[in-house]
Design an enzyme around this catalytic site. Structure first.
Site, PDB file in Angstrom:
ATOM      1  N   THR A 118       0.834  -1.215   0.000  1.00  0.00           N
ATOM      2  CA  THR A 118       0.000   0.000   0.000  1.00  0.00           C
ATOM      3  C   THR A 118       0.863   1.257   0.000  1.00  0.00           C
ATOM      4  OG1 THR A 118      -0.271  -0.224   2.402  1.00  0.00           O
ATOM      5  CG2 THR A 118      -2.087  -1.011   1.027  1.00  0.00           C
ATOM      6  N   SER A 123      -1.549  -8.980   5.693  1.00  0.00           N
ATOM      7  CA  SER A 123      -2.647  -9.775   5.119  1.00  0.00           C
ATOM      8  C   SER A 123      -3.801  -9.831   6.098  1.00  0.00           C
ATOM      9  CB  SER A 123      -2.172 -11.192   4.801  1.00  0.00           C
ATOM     10  OG  SER A 123      -3.272 -11.985   4.389  1.00  0.00           O
ATOM     11  N   ASP A 161       2.271  -0.013  11.343  1.00  0.00           N
ATOM     12  CA  ASP A 161       2.601   0.159   9.929  1.00  0.00           C
ATOM     13  C   ASP A 161       3.800  -0.729   9.550  1.00  0.00           C
ATOM     14  OD1 ASP A 161       2.309   1.919   7.397  1.00  0.00           O
ATOM     15  OD2 ASP A 161       4.456   1.947   7.861  1.00  0.00           O
ATOM     16  N   ILE A 162       3.713  -1.366   8.400  1.00  0.00           N
ATOM     17  CA  ILE A 162       4.738  -2.342   7.993  1.00  0.00           C
ATOM     18  C   ILE A 162       6.092  -1.672   7.752  1.00  0.00           C
ATOM     19  CG2 ILE A 162       5.402  -3.894   6.099  1.00  0.00           C
ATOM     20  CD1 ILE A 162       2.264  -4.419   5.864  1.00  0.00           C
ATOM     21  N   ASN A 205       0.217  -6.556  11.063  1.00  0.00           N
ATOM     22  CA  ASN A 205      -0.878  -6.058  10.224  1.00  0.00           C
ATOM     23  C   ASN A 205      -1.563  -4.905  10.947  1.00  0.00           C
ATOM     24  OD1 ASN A 205      -2.243  -6.696   7.658  1.00  0.00           O
ATOM     25  ND2 ASN A 205      -4.065  -6.902   8.925  1.00  0.00           N
ATOM     26  N   ILE A 263       0.293  -9.970  -6.471  1.00  0.00           N
ATOM     27  CA  ILE A 263       0.453 -10.225  -7.904  1.00  0.00           C
ATOM     28  C   ILE A 263       1.233  -9.091  -8.558  1.00  0.00           C
ATOM     29  CG2 ILE A 263      -1.668 -11.582  -8.053  1.00  0.00           C
ATOM     30  CD1 ILE A 263      -2.989  -8.907  -9.107  1.00  0.00           C
ATOM     31  N   ARG A 291      -9.304  -4.791   0.808  1.00  0.00           N
ATOM     32  CA  ARG A 291     -10.429  -4.633   1.725  1.00  0.00           C
ATOM     33  C   ARG A 291     -10.503  -3.295   2.428  1.00  0.00           C
ATOM     34  NH1 ARG A 291      -9.248  -9.486   0.900  1.00  0.00           N
ATOM     35  NH2 ARG A 291     -10.931 -10.916   0.399  1.00  0.00           N
ATOM     36  N   HIS A 298      -0.902 -16.524  -5.849  1.00  0.00           N
ATOM     37  CA  HIS A 298      -2.014 -16.041  -6.674  1.00  0.00           C
ATOM     38  C   HIS A 298      -1.544 -15.553  -8.037  1.00  0.00           C
ATOM     39  CE1 HIS A 298      -4.439 -15.421  -2.715  1.00  0.00           C
ATOM     40  NE2 HIS A 298      -4.398 -16.671  -3.094  1.00  0.00           N
TER      41      HIS A 298
HETATM   42  P1  NAD Z   1      -6.271  -7.625   2.121  1.00  0.00           P
HETATM   43  O1  NAD Z   1      -6.573  -6.377   1.352  1.00  0.00           O
HETATM   44  O2  NAD Z   1      -7.392  -8.539   2.444  1.00  0.00           O
HETATM   45  O3  NAD Z   1      -5.564  -7.257   3.507  1.00  0.00           O
HETATM   46  C1  NAD Z   1      -4.492  -6.347   3.564  1.00  0.00           C
HETATM   47  C2  NAD Z   1      -4.258  -6.045   5.030  1.00  0.00           C
HETATM   48  O4  NAD Z   1      -3.122  -5.198   5.100  1.00  0.00           O
HETATM   49  C3  NAD Z   1      -5.431  -5.304   5.679  1.00  0.00           C
HETATM   50  O5  NAD Z   1      -5.837  -6.003   6.844  1.00  0.00           O
HETATM   51  C4  NAD Z   1      -4.852  -3.921   6.023  1.00  0.00           C
HETATM   52  O6  NAD Z   1      -5.284  -3.450   7.279  1.00  0.00           O
HETATM   53  C5  NAD Z   1      -3.346  -4.214   6.082  1.00  0.00           C
HETATM   54  N1  NAD Z   1      -2.510  -3.061   5.713  1.00  0.00           N
HETATM   55  C6  NAD Z   1      -2.640  -2.231   4.647  1.00  0.00           C
HETATM   56  N2  NAD Z   1      -1.611  -1.340   4.626  1.00  0.00           N
HETATM   57  C7  NAD Z   1      -0.846  -1.601   5.711  1.00  0.00           C
HETATM   58  C8  NAD Z   1       0.339  -1.022   6.252  1.00  0.00           C
HETATM   59  N3  NAD Z   1       0.966   0.003   5.629  1.00  0.00           N
HETATM   60  N4  NAD Z   1       0.852  -1.527   7.398  1.00  0.00           N
HETATM   61  C9  NAD Z   1       0.237  -2.563   8.031  1.00  0.00           C
HETATM   62  N5  NAD Z   1      -0.883  -3.167   7.563  1.00  0.00           N
HETATM   63  C10 NAD Z   1      -1.410  -2.696   6.422  1.00  0.00           C
HETATM   64  O7  NAD Z   1      -5.108  -8.355   1.335  1.00  0.00           O
HETATM   65  P2  NAD Z   1      -4.716  -9.889   1.285  1.00  0.00           P
HETATM   66  O8  NAD Z   1      -4.847 -10.514   2.626  1.00  0.00           O
HETATM   67  O9  NAD Z   1      -3.410  -9.922   0.587  1.00  0.00           O
HETATM   68  O10 NAD Z   1      -5.852 -10.531   0.345  1.00  0.00           O
HETATM   69  C11 NAD Z   1      -6.273  -9.850  -0.836  1.00  0.00           C
HETATM   70  C12 NAD Z   1      -6.222 -10.681  -2.109  1.00  0.00           C
HETATM   71  O11 NAD Z   1      -6.269  -9.829  -3.244  1.00  0.00           O
HETATM   72  C13 NAD Z   1      -4.947 -11.438  -2.225  1.00  0.00           C
HETATM   73  O12 NAD Z   1      -5.294 -12.731  -2.495  1.00  0.00           O
HETATM   74  C14 NAD Z   1      -4.166 -10.838  -3.388  1.00  0.00           C
HETATM   75  O13 NAD Z   1      -3.965 -11.828  -4.381  1.00  0.00           O
HETATM   76  C15 NAD Z   1      -5.075  -9.830  -4.015  1.00  0.00           C
HETATM   77  N6  NAD Z   1      -4.480  -8.456  -4.037  1.00  0.00           N
HETATM   78  C16 NAD Z   1      -3.155  -8.264  -4.363  1.00  0.00           C
HETATM   79  C17 NAD Z   1      -2.601  -6.994  -4.335  1.00  0.00           C
HETATM   80  C18 NAD Z   1      -1.142  -6.806  -4.688  1.00  0.00           C
HETATM   81  O14 NAD Z   1      -0.600  -7.574  -5.474  1.00  0.00           O
HETATM   82  N7  NAD Z   1      -0.457  -5.796  -4.114  1.00  0.00           N
HETATM   83  C19 NAD Z   1      -3.388  -5.903  -3.985  1.00  0.00           C
HETATM   84  C20 NAD Z   1      -4.736  -6.127  -3.655  1.00  0.00           C
HETATM   85  C21 NAD Z   1      -5.267  -7.415  -3.690  1.00  0.00           C
END
Ligand code: NAD
Ligand code: ZN
Length: 263
Positions: free
Chosen positions: A31, A197, A239-240, A222, A106, A39, A124
Site C-alpha cells: 500500500t 494480510s 505500519d509495515i 498487520n 500479484i 479490503r 495467486h
Molecule cells: P487484504 O486487502 O485482504 O488485507 C491487507 C491487510 O493489510 C489489511 O488487513 C490492512 O489493514 C493491512 N494493511 C494495509 N496497509 C498496511 C500497512 N501500511 N501496514 C500494516 N498493515 C497494512 O489483502 P490480502 O490478505 O493480501 O488478500 C487480498 C487478495 O487480493 C490477495 O489474495 C491478493 O492476491 C489480491 N491483491 C493483491 C494486491 C497486490 O498484489 N499488491 C493488492 C490487492 C489485492
C-alpha cells in the site's frame, strides 16, 4: 533505553533468534507503494472488481470486461516501486534469515526489490504478464492491450487457447507447484511472519496455522485484527514500513548487506 517501541523490540528479538523465517505477504506490504489493498475502505479494487474465473471462461464480453478492469487497475499502480517492507525483507533474504517469501500479491514487487525468484512463491500468480490457459505460453500485456484498445480483439494464442492475466482468479484452481513449494517452506521454518494480510483468503491463509502446528512461532504484522491473531505468539498492529525498516537496517546480529542499486 530502547530505540523501538516494545512490540518492535520483541519482533527484532524473535527475528534475531530465528534460524529460518518464512515471510507471508499480502496486499498490505504494497500500500505504501501506491498499490491499493483489497479490503480497505474506498479501495479501487471495489470500483473494478476482478471477474470470477467461471464468468471469464463463459463469455467473450466478460473477458473483454475483465481486461478493461485489469488495465484500469494497472493504470493506478503501473509505476509502483518496492517500498520499505519489500526492502527490509530483501535484506533479510540476502542475510540468510528469510528462506522464502510466500506472497499472495500479484504486483511483482518482491522480484523488483532484488529477491531471487527461487526465494519467492507466488500463490495467486503474477499480474505483470498474461498466459495461455491451455499451453501456458507467455503473452505480453502491452500486446494484449493494443489488440483490445485498437481493434476490440481478445488475445489469441497460437494453440487456440484462451489468454488470461497470469493471476489466479476467484474460482480458479491454485497453482500446484507454488502450493507444494509453499508447504515445504512452511514446514521448514521456525518463525512464520505474516506481513500485511487480512488472512481471510483461503487456501492461502491456511499456511500460518500449518506453520504453528508444526512448532514454528507465528508473528502477525498487520494494521488491523485478523482471524488468526489468537493463534499468534506475537501480534504487531502497526505500519509495515515503520516496523520492518529499522529492524532490518540495524538488525541485531544480521550480517551487513550492501544496498541494492535501485532498479
Ligand atoms: P487484504 O486487502 O485482504 O488485507 C491487507 C491487510 O493489510 C489489511 O488487513 C490492512 O489493514 C493491512 N494493511 C494495509 N496497509 C498496511 C500497512 N501500511 N501496514 C500494516 N498493515 C497494512 O489483502 P490480502 O490478505 O493480501 O488478500 C487480498 C487478495 O487480493 C490477495 O489474495 C491478493 O492476491 C489480491 N491483491 C493483491 C494486491 C497486490 O498484489 N499488491 C493488492 C490487492 C489485492
Ligand atoms: Zn496456448
Amino acid at each position: 533505553m530502547s530505540q523501538y517501541p516494545a512490540g518492535e523490540r520483541t519482533l527484532a528479538d524473535m527475528i534475531d533468534a530465528a534460524e529460518a523465517i518464512v515471510a507471508f505477504t499480502g496486499a498490505g506490504i504494497s500500500t505504501e507503494c501506491g498499490v491499493p489493498d483489497f479490503r480497505s475502505p474506498g479501495s479501487a479494487w471495489k470500483r473494478h472488481p476482478p471477474i470470477p474465473f467461471d464468468q471469464f471462461l463463459a463469455d467473450e464480453d466478460m473477458r473483454l470486461e475483465a481486461w478493461r478492469r485489469k488495465f484500469a487497475m494497472d493504470d493506478i499502480y503501473a509505476g509502483a516501486r518496492p517500498g520499505r517492507g519489500h526492502a527490509a525483507l530483501a535484506r533479510l533474504v540476502a542475510a540468510g534469515k528469510v528462506s522464502h517469501i510466500i506472497t499472495q500479491n500479484i504486483d511483482g514487487l518482491h522480484q523488483a526489490s532484488g529477491v531471487p525468484a527461487e526465494r519467492i512463491i507466488e500463490l495467486h500468480g503474477n499480474g505483470t504478464y498474461a498466459q495461455c490457459l491451455d499451453c501456458g505460453g507467455r503473452h505480453e500485456l502491452r500486446d494484449v492491450r493494443r489488440g483490445i484498445e485498437e481493434n476490440g480483439a481478445l488475445p489469441a494464442c497460437v494453440c487456440g487457447g484462451i489468454v488470461k492475466s497470469a493471476t489466479i482468479s476467484f474460482g480458479q484452481s491454485m497453482p500446484r507447484d507454488a502450493m507444494q513449494r509453499a508447504r515445504r517452506a512452511t514446514l521448514g521454518c521456525d518463525l512464520f511472519l505474516v506481513v500485511g494480510s487480512s488472512l481471510v483468503v483461503y487456501p492461502a491463509a491456511a499456511f500460518p496455522l500449518i506453520a504453528k502446528e508444526n512448532g514454528a512461532q507465528l508473528v502477525i504484522l498487520n494494521a488491523e485484527p485478523t482471524p488468526l491473531d489468537g493463534d499468534a505468539d506475537l501480534v504487531v498492529r502497526a505500519d509495515i514500513g515503520d516496523t520492518l525498516h529499522p529492524i532490518a537496517n540495524v538488525g541485531q546480529s544480521l550480517p551487513q548487506v550492501a544496498e541494492k542499486t535501485p532498479l
